[in-house]
Enzyme design. Structure first.
Site, PDB file in Angstrom:
ATOM      1  CE1 TYR A 197      -3.429  -3.243  -8.330  1.00  0.00           C
ATOM      2  CE2 TYR A 197      -1.997  -1.416  -7.755  1.00  0.00           C
ATOM      3  CZ  TYR A 197      -2.519  -2.666  -7.471  1.00  0.00           C
ATOM      4  OH  TYR A 197      -2.118  -3.336  -6.333  1.00  0.00           O
ATOM      5  CB  CYS A 247     -19.317   4.188 -27.494  1.00  0.00           C
ATOM      6  SG  CYS A 247     -20.896   4.930 -27.895  1.00  0.00           S
ATOM      7  CD  GLU A 248     -19.717   4.197 -20.569  1.00  0.00           C
ATOM      8  OE1 GLU A 248     -20.513   4.518 -19.670  1.00  0.00           O
ATOM      9  OE2 GLU A 248     -19.901   3.226 -21.336  1.00  0.00           O
ATOM     10  CE1 TYR A 274     -10.518   2.487  -7.235  1.00  0.00           C
ATOM     11  CE2 TYR A 274      -8.442   2.628  -8.410  1.00  0.00           C
ATOM     12  CZ  TYR A 274      -9.404   1.879  -7.768  1.00  0.00           C
ATOM     13  OH  TYR A 274      -9.238   0.522  -7.662  1.00  0.00           O
ATOM     14  N   GLY A 279       3.662  -3.588  -4.639  1.00  0.00           N
ATOM     15  CA  GLY A 279       3.314  -3.840  -6.039  1.00  0.00           C
ATOM     16  C   GLY A 279       3.412  -2.551  -6.821  1.00  0.00           C
ATOM     17  NE  ARG A 280      -0.766   2.207  -5.657  1.00  0.00           N
ATOM     18  CZ  ARG A 280      -1.991   2.298  -6.143  1.00  0.00           C
ATOM     19  NH1 ARG A 280      -2.220   3.011  -7.231  1.00  0.00           N
ATOM     20  NH2 ARG A 280      -2.989   1.691  -5.543  1.00  0.00           N
ATOM     21  N   GLY A 310       0.783  -1.228   0.000  1.00  0.00           N
ATOM     22  CA  GLY A 310       0.000   0.000   0.000  1.00  0.00           C
ATOM     23  C   GLY A 310       0.807   1.267   0.000  1.00  0.00           C
ATOM     24  NE  ARG A 342      -5.031   3.424 -10.309  1.00  0.00           N
ATOM     25  CZ  ARG A 342      -4.608   4.606  -9.892  1.00  0.00           C
ATOM     26  NH1 ARG A 342      -4.131   5.486 -10.771  1.00  0.00           N
ATOM     27  NH2 ARG A 342      -4.662   4.930  -8.625  1.00  0.00           N
TER      28      ARG A 342
END
Length: 432
Positions: A391, A362-363, A335, A293-294, A249, A331
């Site tokens: 991610y 298309c969003e 977020y 990880g990140r 984290g 992301r």
């Protein structure tokens, strides 16, 4: 100037990564394109290993949290740098097996491991099962019995620590789908129940309080809570838990406003808390795991896009449309994650235009970044979004049947493909 040391500007004013001109990378490999700097990844791995030697006298191991970016090449790098692996699915286990990763150094997480995944993990000789709930404990014990195996397990514990991060990525509080709660006595009852099963061996406790955390104090508090719980287990049950996994984290820099804590500072402060609490409870200092990880791959990666259109709405905003979007980076939609965007061909110029970078899906919500400042953008320019190593590929999709981009690894001015770009044929290959 940039969020990562692997980025620079060459004599032509172009953004470079790992000594490679990003415009040349886009031309050679196409866009959208994920680019990773190998040296940065390896240096962070080395720093974590070195910190264990310094603060725990080698009595511990970092595990690469492969959910951040799982592919064979990352597994190979983790193996070469002396890291273990944290996996969360059968697919990540299969990737590790195919990469020749030492499976005894793999920890298998997940709040709903299927019976098939458990069997595959046992067949693959995964080193540790991080058990998330009583149902899983019973299922694992049953399957081990059927297969004539005994599994080393860890319990994921919710220490009740508020990590001050986004609600979607806070996992250490009581209201979470993950783990056993301390406050309700659930975790202690689980430890007692584990002693009743013949096919599991409880060797470790685990906690994870969230992601993208910039403060050391929550990590220290979580470590103290976990050691207190280990002391309770010893005092009341006579059981010594010899291993402690403190999760990951650790925050990284996405923009200049982010101020991540040096990883060595985290390791030093947490090690002090672990040692002090172990002494207080008369326990040996446990073997320590962490799960970065990140922080290993995040700042090492960028994504390159080609600008296909520019739409100016007077007194509202200017949209710059790129050839990727939420299919390769969801992301922002999830977020509202902040990123640094650079006009890669004008990296030596001051950012002077405020634009919204829009994806091609298309969003309406397919945006990469809103109201961000870049050097003046024209159709055909290459944009680089920084700190996308974690991610992004992992959460990529085929929405609108858009193929996933390739991943290119760069080092010392040379580039190689480590994950091929999907083709249209890949998109339909499972259709009947």
């Amino acid at each position: 100037m940039f969020v990562s040391e692997c980025l620079n500007v060459n004599n032509e004013g172009h953004l470079t990564i790992g000594g490679c001109d990003t415009l040349e990378l886009a031309k050679e490999f196409g866009t959208p394109l994920y680019v990773l700097d190998e040296t940065t990844i390896r240096n962070v791995c080395k720093a974590y290993v070195k910190s264990f030697e310094k603060y725990y006298h080698g009595n511990g191991m970092p595990l690469y949290a492969s959910k951040a970016l799982s592919c064979k090449e990352l597994c190979r790098i983790a193996k070469e740098e002396g890291l273990g692996l944290d996996v969360v699915s059968g697919g990540e286990i299969y990737t590790a097996v195919q990469a020749g990763f030492p499976m005894e150094k793999v920890h298998f997480h997940g709040n709903n491991k299927t019976a098939d995944e458990i069997r595959f993990a046992l067949e693959s000789n995964v080193g540790k099962f991080v058990v998330d709930n009583l149902y899983e404990l019973e299922l694992l014990n049953e399957i081990c019995g059927e297969m004539g195996k005994k599994a080393n397990i860890s319990f994921r514990i919710k220490p009740g620590v508020d990590a001050h991060t986004h609600n979607f990525i806070r996992t250490g509080q009581i209201d979470s789908k993950f783990g056993f709660a301390l406050e309700t006595g659930e975790a202690f009852e689980a430890v007692k129940k584990a002693q009743m099963y013949d096919n599991v061996n409880l060797t470790e406790l685990h906690c994870h309080i969230g992601s993208q955390i910039f403060d050391i104090d929550p990590f220290v508090t979580a470590a103290e809570i976990m050691l207190d719980f280990m002391g309770k287990i010893h005092d009341e049950l006579g059981i010594v838990i010899s291993e402690l996994n403190l999760g990951g984290g650790f925050g990284i820099m996405y923009t200049k406003d982010d101020e991540p804590v040096p990883y060595e500072n985290y390791m030093e402060k947490v090690s002090e808390a672990v040692k002090a609490k172990a002494k207080e409870h008369g326990l040996p200092v446990p073997y320590i795991f962490i799960e970065p990880g990140r922080s290993i791959v995040g700042e090492a990666g960028i994504t390159l896009y080609k600008v296909g259109g520019k739409k100016e709405i007077p007194n509202v905003r200017t949209y710059v449309s790129v050839d990727g979007g939420m299919t390769d980076n969801i992301r922002y939609a999830l977020y509202q994650s902040a990123y640094t965007v650079v006009n890669a061909g004008k990296a030596d110029k001051e950012p002077d235009e405020i634009v919204t970078v829009a994806g091609k899906c298309c969003e309406s919500g397919d945006l990469v970044q809103e109201h961000t400042k870049v050097a003046k953008v024209e159709v055909g320019d290459t944009l680089a979004v920084l700190s996308t190593g974690a991610y992004n590929y992992s959460m990529a999709s085929n929405y609108n049947r858009i193929p996933r981009p390739a991943i290119v690894m760069v080092k010392d001015g040379k580039a190689r493909i480590v994950v091929k770009r999907e083709s249209y044929e890949d998109i339909v290959k499972n259709d009947i």
